[in-house]
Design an enzyme around this catalytic site. Structure first.
Site, PDB file in Angstrom:
ATOM      1  N   HIS A  91      35.883  34.327 -44.153  1.00 19.82           N
ATOM      2  CA  HIS A  91      36.595  35.222 -45.067  1.00 19.82           C
ATOM      3  C   HIS A  91      35.709  35.521 -46.272  1.00 19.82           C
ATOM      4  O   HIS A  91      34.917  34.691 -46.711  1.00 19.82           O
ATOM      5  CB  HIS A  91      37.913  34.575 -45.511  1.00 19.82           C
ATOM      6  CG  HIS A  91      38.814  35.504 -46.236  1.00 19.82           C
ATOM      7  ND1 HIS A  91      38.644  35.827 -47.568  1.00 19.82           N
ATOM      8  CD2 HIS A  91      39.902  36.199 -45.822  1.00 19.82           C
ATOM      9  CE1 HIS A  91      39.584  36.675 -47.941  1.00 19.82           C
ATOM     10  NE2 HIS A  91      40.359  36.916 -46.897  1.00 19.82           N
TER      11      HIS A  91
ATOM     12  N   GLU B  65      37.707  43.233 -42.721  1.00 17.10           N
ATOM     13  CA  GLU B  65      38.362  43.177 -44.025  1.00 17.10           C
ATOM     14  C   GLU B  65      37.395  43.678 -45.088  1.00 17.10           C
ATOM     15  O   GLU B  65      36.544  42.921 -45.567  1.00 17.10           O
ATOM     16  CB  GLU B  65      38.792  41.747 -44.341  1.00 17.10           C
ATOM     17  CG  GLU B  65      39.834  41.200 -43.380  1.00 17.10           C
ATOM     18  CD  GLU B  65      40.597  40.026 -43.964  1.00 17.10           C
ATOM     19  OE1 GLU B  65      41.807  39.971 -43.768  1.00 17.10           O
ATOM     20  OE2 GLU B  65      39.965  39.185 -44.627  1.00 17.10           O
TER      21      GLU B  65
ATOM     22  N   GLY C  92      43.080  41.435 -51.714  1.00 20.85           N
ATOM     23  CA  GLY C  92      43.617  40.806 -52.912  1.00 20.85           C
ATOM     24  C   GLY C  92      44.435  41.743 -53.771  1.00 20.85           C
ATOM     25  O   GLY C  92      44.583  42.936 -53.501  1.00 20.85           O
TER      26      GLY C  92
ATOM     27  N   SER D   9      44.981  44.536 -47.888  1.00 23.51           N
ATOM     28  CA  SER D   9      46.126  45.214 -48.512  1.00 23.51           C
ATOM     29  C   SER D   9      47.048  45.856 -47.482  1.00 23.51           C
ATOM     30  O   SER D   9      47.568  46.958 -47.695  1.00 23.51           O
ATOM     31  CB  SER D   9      45.642  46.253 -49.531  1.00 23.51           C
ATOM     32  OG  SER D   9      44.921  45.639 -50.580  1.00 23.51           O
TER      33      SER D   9
END
Length: 268
Positions: free
Chosen positions: A103, A175, A181, A218
């Site tokens: 990640h 991502e 975030g 998101s």
């Protein structure tokens, strides 16, 4: 013609809780999932990634469902003097079926390199865990038109330590770092679809397989339908919009409904 147009789409739908929820909250969330109607998780590959201390409890509660449980990180060694780290055998012992690797928060804040990610992918597969590998372009790479190059570099790296025959145990999550975030900007569905197609082609060149690619960044109830409708997007990896079980279930229903509506077109 895209390979995505030749087969029925069974969407991956999952969420990672990051460093959120205590034990009672984790158990309550899992119990609510387990109590959902029997057909909630049909024709979908649903997964949740709790914090390490709660994997065993969540896995036990969800054992009677088709929801998979996994970890958010792992070490590449099986055991040893690695204070604070978690191994593949430990994850398996807790009931994990998959593990998230690479990640952007791990890469950014914990200095994880492409090489470290590759070692972790190999270790996950060695221990029978599905490797959910996150890749993404930074805001600077995106602004400079370097998205495709960044994704190809990371894709080639993540496959570098595994034989082609093991590649069926890898799922990739695209991502964009700029989309993750609070305050993140979701990628436009068409743009995301283009990147998924690119990632799949690179993976196909490496291992000869069609590797599933999920979109994360998101994702919410407002955009999940448009994203999953894109032919190359095989599923969604959801953050805060799924941290309440009701939100997760709403997105699961919306995604499955959208796939069913579009299935005749996708199955041509």
């Amino acid at each position: 013609m895209s390979s995505a147009m030749h087969k029925k789409k069974i969407p991956w739908i999952g969420t990672g809780w990051k460093m959120n929820k205590l034990g009672a909250e984790a158990a309550g969330y899992a119990a609510s999932l387990a109590a959902a109607p029997a057909d909630t998780f049909e024709e979908a590959k649903v997964f949740v990634l709790p914090p390490f201390p709660y994997i065993r409890d969540v896995a036990r509660i969800l054992a009677g469902t088709s929801v998979s449980v996994g970890g958010q990180n792992m070490h590449w060694n099986d055991a040893g003097a690695w204070t604070g780290e978690i191994s593949g055998p430990m994850l398996r012992d807790c009931g994990a079926a998959l593990v998230e690797i690479g990640h952007s928060e791990r890469r950014m804040h914990f200095n994880e390199t492409d090489e470290a990610v590759a070692l972790k992918v190999a270790a996950a597969i060695r221990h029978g865990l599905l490797a959910l590998v996150c890749i993404g372009d930074t805001k600077e790479e995106f602004a400079a038109g370097g998205t495709a190059d960044a994704l190809e570099r990371q894709t080639r790296a993540l496959f570098s330590q595994v034989p082609a025959s093991a590649s069926a145990n890898i799922v990739i999550a695209y991502e964009p770092v700029w989309s993750i975030g609070e305050g993140g900007t979701p990628a436009e569905p068409r743009f995301a679809n283009q990147q998924h197609a690119h990632i799949k082609q690179v993976a196909r060149d490496i291992c000869g397989l069609d590797v599933p690619v999920l979109y994360g960044g998101s994702v919410n109830l407002d955009n999940c339908r448009a994203l999953i409708a894109e032919p190359e997007i095989d599923g969604l990896f959801i953050g805060r919009a799924a941290w309440q079980v009701s939100g997760f279930l709403d997105i699961i229903r919306a995604v499955k409904e959208t796939v069913r509506e579009r299935q005749p077109e996708q199955a041509l």
